[in-house]
Write an enzyme that holds these catalytic residues in place. Structure first.
Site, short mmCIF file in Angstrom:
data_model
loop_
_atom_site.label_atom_id
_atom_site.label_comp_id
_atom_site.label_asym_id
_atom_site.label_seq_id
_atom_site.Cartn_x
_atom_site.Cartn_y
_atom_site.Cartn_z
N GLU A 43 -4.26 -1.93 3.77
CA GLU A 43 -3.03 -2.03 4.56
C GLU A 43 -3.20 -3.00 5.73
O GLU A 43 -2.29 -3.75 6.05
CB GLU A 43 -2.59 -0.65 5.07
CG GLU A 43 -2.03 0.25 3.98
CD GLU A 43 -0.74 -0.29 3.35
OE1 GLU A 43 -0.07 -1.13 3.98
OE2 GLU A 43 -0.41 0.12 2.22
N TYR A 126 3.85 1.77 10.92
CA TYR A 126 3.92 1.59 9.48
C TYR A 126 2.59 1.95 8.82
O TYR A 126 2.53 2.70 7.83
CB TYR A 126 4.32 0.15 9.11
CG TYR A 126 3.97 -0.12 7.67
CD1 TYR A 126 4.75 0.40 6.66
CD2 TYR A 126 2.79 -0.80 7.34
CE1 TYR A 126 4.38 0.24 5.34
CE2 TYR A 126 2.41 -0.96 6.03
CZ TYR A 126 3.21 -0.43 5.03
OH TYR A 126 2.84 -0.57 3.72
N ASP A 144 8.43 -0.48 5.06
CA ASP A 144 8.06 -1.89 5.23
C ASP A 144 9.25 -2.75 4.81
O ASP A 144 10.35 -2.23 4.57
CB ASP A 144 6.79 -2.22 4.43
CG ASP A 144 7.02 -2.18 2.93
OD1 ASP A 144 8.11 -1.78 2.49
OD2 ASP A 144 6.11 -2.58 2.18
N CYS A 196 13.56 -4.92 -7.25
CA CYS A 196 14.58 -5.18 -6.23
C CYS A 196 14.09 -6.34 -5.37
O CYS A 196 13.90 -6.21 -4.16
CB CYS A 196 14.82 -3.92 -5.41
SG CYS A 196 16.34 -4.01 -4.45
N CYS A 203 18.57 -5.42 -11.58
CA CYS A 203 19.18 -4.09 -11.52
C CYS A 203 19.15 -3.37 -12.87
O CYS A 203 19.13 -2.14 -12.92
CB CYS A 203 20.61 -4.20 -11.00
SG CYS A 203 20.70 -4.95 -9.37
N CYS A 206 16.30 -1.02 -13.02
CA CYS A 206 16.09 -0.20 -11.83
C CYS A 206 16.45 1.26 -12.08
O CYS A 206 17.55 1.55 -12.59
CB CYS A 206 16.95 -0.74 -10.67
SG CYS A 206 16.79 0.25 -9.18
N CYS A 212 23.36 2.90 -6.95
CA CYS A 212 23.18 1.83 -5.95
C CYS A 212 24.54 1.26 -5.52
O CYS A 212 25.24 0.61 -6.30
CB CYS A 212 22.31 0.72 -6.53
SG CYS A 212 22.07 -0.64 -5.37
FE1 SF4 Z 1 17.90 -3.01 -5.95
FE2 SF4 Z 1 20.13 -1.56 -6.26
FE3 SF4 Z 1 19.54 -3.43 -8.04
FE4 SF4 Z 1 18.06 -1.22 -7.88
S1 SF4 Z 1 20.20 -1.37 -8.48
S2 SF4 Z 1 17.32 -3.33 -8.09
S3 SF4 Z 1 18.11 -0.80 -5.68
S4 SF4 Z 1 20.00 -3.75 -5.90
#
Ligand code: SF4
Length: 356
Positions: A43, A126, A144, A196, A203, A206, A212
């Protein structure tokens, strides 16, 4: 108020992490707890540096100093030398200080407590949260740049980053689970680093796509809003390249505190906003000599300013004597010194003037 729709769930992210976690040199195997020493070391190295750049340094450090006691026992110069290329040498000095406190006062064990971690040298909010979560599996809120980006998009938080920071943190805190918080913290970081991404978030891959808000509103990629970049100030200095008859060049150690603290450098004027004339610069020369300017200059960009260094060469060879305020080293021995990148550039220019 609009219907907020489905909420992101930590469980979905953990399931994604189990399938997609990055393999990183400091990471424990799935299901195992990472060693605090390795988490802390990685880190600190990762602050302001990329994962790809840190890998070789991390491996070299743990091979040479496998435990915190080994690092504490190492001379600071060895550590600074091994740190060369990672930049921000204050971090390396704090690393050493922190290792000494942990080895000398805490029996070689990092405390399993965020507040106690924060009291150690070089460990900010952090880093304390990251160690608490990753090494001790405590539900610390790790925020972060990656996490901020994911939160801003998930909850469609628009506005300058400085303004929305408390809201980003509050969302991150609300999502942090009690179960597997260490894996969760690493999962969000991995999601931000791989899916992301700052540009063109993927997305469709994701685990939180269905919840989202940024994606649903079609504004994900614009979040978090980027601040207008402030202009980096310019600074100027003149470096004195003093040569002795045997080829050795004069160096000195920088003050412990401040930029490049404790590193070696070729003596120079202070670094100021206005360019120097050679006449003005002479008053700062480390020794009595005739100086002539070298063609070309060295340019180096630090985080907070850009530096242009010109070089003045001693015209006659300086008599062989010890400098009161420095050391003499031949160029072939520079590699063994903790020379920051900017000073390596100075050496290249002074030793190969045609390249300037
Ligand atoms: Fe990022 Fe939202 Fe896309 Fe997921 S759905 S990658 S959180 S913008």
């Amino acid at each position: 108020m609009n219907d907020p729709g489905p909420r992101p769930e930590a469980g979905a992210l953990l399931a994604w992490y189990d399938r997609n976690r990055r393999t990183l040199p400091w990471r424990a195997a799935p299901g195992a707890r990472a060693e605090p020493y390795r988490v802390w070391l990685s880190e600190i190295m990762l602050q302001q540096t990329t994962v790809a750049a840190v890998g070789p340094y991390f491996r070299a450090f743990v091979a040479r100093w496998p435990r915190v006691d080994d690092l504490a026992a190492a001379p600071l110069d060895d550590l600074l030398h091994a740190w060369q290329g990672l930049g921000y040498y204050a971090r390396a000095r704090n690393l050493h200080r922190c290792a000494r406190v942990v080895a000398g006062e805490l029996g070689g064990r990092f405390p399993a407590d965020e507040a106690a971690l924060r009291r150690l040298p070089g460990i900010g909010a952090y880093t304390a949260a990251a160690i608490a979560a990753i090494a001790f599996d405590l539900p610390a809120v790790v925020v972060d740049g990656n996490v901020e980006r994911v939160m801003a998009r998930l909850f469609a938080l628009d506005g300058p980053r400085a303004t929305i920071k408390p809201a980003l943190r509050a969302r991150a805190a609300a999502l942090t689970p009690d179960r597997r918080p260490g894996d969760y913290a690493q999962g969000v970081m991995d999601l931000g680093a791989t899916v992301c991404a700052p540009r063109a978030p993927a997305c469709d891959r994701c685990p939180w796509a269905g919840a989202c808000r940024g994606r649903m509103l079609g504004i994900a990629e614009t979040l978090p809003r980027r601040a207008a970049r402030a202009r980096r100030p310019e600074r100027h200095g003149v470096v004195f390249w003093a040569r002795r008859g045997d080829g050795a060049v004069l160096l000195r150690r920088r003050a412990e505190n401040g930029l490049l603290g404790g590193m070696m450098e070729f003596p120079s004027t202070p670094w100021r906003e206005a360019p120097w004339t050679l006449d003005e610069a002479r008053a700062h020369a480390p020794i009595e000599a005739r100086w002539r300017p070298l063609d070309g200059a060295v340019r180096h960009v630090f985080t907070h300013f850009a530096l242009t260094l010109s070089v003045a060469l001693s015209v006659d060879e300086v008599p062989a004597r010890d400098g009161s305020d420095g050391v003499w080293r031949r160029p072939e021995d520079f590699a063994a010194l903790a020379l920051p990148t900017v000073m390596k550039k100075v050496a290249r220019l002074a030793l190969n003037p045609s390249e300037g």
